[in-house]
Design a protein around this motif. Structure first.
Motif: not given
Length: 152
Positions: A127-137, A139-148
């Protein structure tokens, strides 16, 4: 006819049985406690109450974007795909990806990835955890945690 043998239970034998049993229990507990402390990745946030105060606002702003973030692993590379509400691909400039085990930091990998492009990485089965983060145009911060799950 054979003579019946009698076994007497002395206090020493009872003590030895109890001592052996408790020694096993204590040894296992110590081994589990040491392993738990050694693999603990640390705190997610310094103060969970303070972090919870802004959680609903951040979540609502992120959900309003309607972005879909997915991760796929093909055995040699990790691919992050992002789309907006209409299904159009997104490519935020500040996309950051952290790949690691959910319970320990020893195998964590940090990197920047381009959306839709493969990020070469070797992931062991499990099991792996992928944390993705970015910023929308906007300025909204976007964060997603995906279990793989990586199969052997």
């Amino acid at each position: 006819m054979t003579a019946a043998t009698t076994h007497t239970m002395s206090g020493r034998k009872v003590f030895a049985m109890f001592a052996a049993g408790f020694s096993i229990i204590i040894s296992v507990n110590i081994a589990l406690a040491v392993n738990a402390v050694r693999t603990f990745p640390g705190l997610e946030v310094d103060n969970s109450y303070v972090a919870s105060q802004a959680f609903d606002e951040k979540r609502a702003a992120q959900e309003a974007l309607g972005w879909t973030i997915e991760a796929r692993y093909d055995g040699t590379a990790l691919r992050i795909d992002m789309t907006d509400m209409a299904g159009n691909p997104l490519a935020p400039e500040d996309l950051a990806v952290r790949v690691g085990r959910p319970t320990m930091e020893a195998q964590d990998l940090d990197g920047r990835a381009a959306v839709g492009h493969a990020m070469p990485v070797h992931l062991e089965p499990g099991r792996w955890r992928i944390d993705v983060s970015a910023t929308a145009p906007d300025g909204t911060p976007v964060e997603k945690r995906i279990l793989l799950w990586v199969r052997a």
